[in-house]
Motif scaffolding. Sequence first.
Motif, short mmCIF file in Angstrom:
data_model
loop_
_atom_site.label_atom_id
_atom_site.label_comp_id
_atom_site.label_asym_id
_atom_site.label_seq_id
_atom_site.Cartn_x
_atom_site.Cartn_y
_atom_site.Cartn_z
N THR A 169 24.26 -7.43 -36.47
CA THR A 169 24.47 -7.73 -35.04
C THR A 169 25.93 -7.56 -34.65
N SER A 170 26.18 -6.82 -33.55
CA SER A 170 27.56 -6.58 -33.11
C SER A 170 28.08 -7.77 -32.31
N VAL A 221 21.47 -19.13 -31.30
CA VAL A 221 21.73 -17.69 -31.23
C VAL A 221 22.06 -17.23 -32.65
N ILE A 222 21.16 -16.38 -33.20
CA ILE A 222 21.26 -16.05 -34.62
C ILE A 222 21.69 -14.60 -34.81
N ARG A 223 22.82 -14.43 -35.46
CA ARG A 223 23.33 -13.10 -35.78
C ARG A 223 22.66 -12.59 -37.05
N GLY A 224 22.12 -11.36 -36.99
CA GLY A 224 21.73 -10.68 -38.21
C GLY A 224 22.97 -10.09 -38.87
N LEU A 225 22.82 -9.57 -40.06
CA LEU A 225 23.94 -8.96 -40.78
C LEU A 225 24.55 -7.83 -39.96
N ILE A 276 16.38 -12.11 -39.02
CA ILE A 276 16.86 -11.20 -37.96
C ILE A 276 17.30 -9.89 -38.60
N THR A 277 17.94 -9.98 -39.74
CA THR A 277 18.43 -8.80 -40.47
C THR A 277 17.28 -7.86 -40.82
N LYS A 278 16.18 -8.45 -41.27
CA LYS A 278 15.00 -7.66 -41.67
C LYS A 278 14.33 -7.02 -40.44
N LEU A 279 14.25 -7.78 -39.34
CA LEU A 279 13.68 -7.23 -38.10
C LEU A 279 14.56 -6.10 -37.56
N ALA A 280 15.87 -6.32 -37.59
CA ALA A 280 16.81 -5.32 -37.06
C ALA A 280 16.66 -3.99 -37.80
N ALA A 281 16.40 -4.06 -39.10
CA ALA A 281 16.28 -2.86 -39.93
C ALA A 281 15.04 -2.02 -39.59
N GLN A 282 14.13 -2.58 -38.79
CA GLN A 282 12.94 -1.83 -38.37
C GLN A 282 13.24 -0.92 -37.18
N THR A 283 14.45 -1.01 -36.64
CA THR A 283 14.81 -0.29 -35.41
C THR A 283 15.95 0.69 -35.66
N SER A 284 16.20 1.54 -34.66
CA SER A 284 17.35 2.45 -34.73
C SER A 284 18.57 1.84 -34.03
N GLN A 314 22.32 -3.06 -34.52
CA GLN A 314 23.47 -3.81 -33.98
C GLN A 314 23.11 -4.54 -32.69
N GLN A 315 21.97 -4.17 -32.06
CA GLN A 315 21.55 -4.80 -30.80
C GLN A 315 20.33 -5.70 -30.97
N VAL A 316 20.07 -6.12 -32.21
CA VAL A 316 18.98 -7.06 -32.47
C VAL A 316 19.60 -8.41 -32.82
N ILE A 317 19.03 -9.48 -32.25
CA ILE A 317 19.62 -10.82 -32.37
C ILE A 317 18.53 -11.86 -32.21
N GLY A 318 18.76 -13.04 -32.72
CA GLY A 318 17.82 -14.15 -32.53
C GLY A 318 18.23 -15.01 -31.34
N MET A 319 17.24 -15.35 -30.50
CA MET A 319 17.43 -16.33 -29.41
C MET A 319 16.32 -17.35 -29.55
N HIS A 320 16.58 -18.38 -30.34
CA HIS A 320 15.54 -19.36 -30.64
C HIS A 320 15.57 -20.49 -29.60
#
Length: 284
Positions: free
Chosen positions: A160-161, A154-158, A124-132, A135-141
């Motif tokens: 994620t707020s 529900v997976i928090r990236g580094l 999730i951390t790596k995916l989030a870094a592709q965006t601006s 803090q609003q990117v998260i995993g919903m598996h």
Amino acid sequence: MNEIKTIAVIGAGTMGNGIAHVAARSGYEVLLCDVTQNLLDLGLATIEKNLGREVAKNKITQQQADEARARIVPTADRASLSRCDFLIEAATERFQVKRELFQDLDRILRPEVILATNTSSISITKLAAQTSRPQQVIGMHFFNPVPVMQLIEVIRGLQTSQQTFEAVRSVAIQLGKTPVEVNDAAGFISNRVLMPLINEAIFAVMENVATAEAVDKIFQLGMAHPMGPLTLADFIGLDVCLDIMRVLEEGTGDPKYRPCPLLVRMVDAGWLGRKSGRGFYWYS
């Protein structure tokens, strides 16, 4: 955070159509997006069949099924997702595919919209870094079959707020699911534990310790599993199992996650399990 009324779902395959089904049944307007009309038609046919099954089992009324179906708007135009309040991505389990998607969606969607991914193993951390909006990117598996299975990891990236986490937790509950919080690590919890189990079961078959049927029977009768690990692998898709093992091996650098050579050979042969008609078992 604005009120969430419209949920976009990217991908009309097994997971995407299940997520769209549950979201529509829970009262959300759903924009179901895929690359071709044919894929959308297949996804919608599955949703209609599964809603019909719920009516037959008296879980919902025919009117509720009709209303849920009417709330789903199919689209092959990604730009039309700009009006959604929340997005769940359920595309192919490949980082390159998701990276391109997230970069494009980041451009299309309003700045406050959360980007959730149904990935079963990608960082999730790596995916989030592709965006601006990391803090609003998260995993919903979600788990398959989505309309039936209760759990959402529900997976928090580094990045994620807490606000994003709370919003996603609230959506999960609104969908009638039980959210369980996990931090970002290769395979999260479900696949970090499950996939090595499946992989080891495949090693047991490859090394002639037991047949696939025997391995599965031992887990059903001895461990009270509803299905054995090899039946489950066929159900998930052997190609998906292989992808996840490779993510675990690469993500941890630990050789204990090396995919079984028999799994690699079966995927090379196109024996992907239930969806291809053959895996550890034959399917008509």
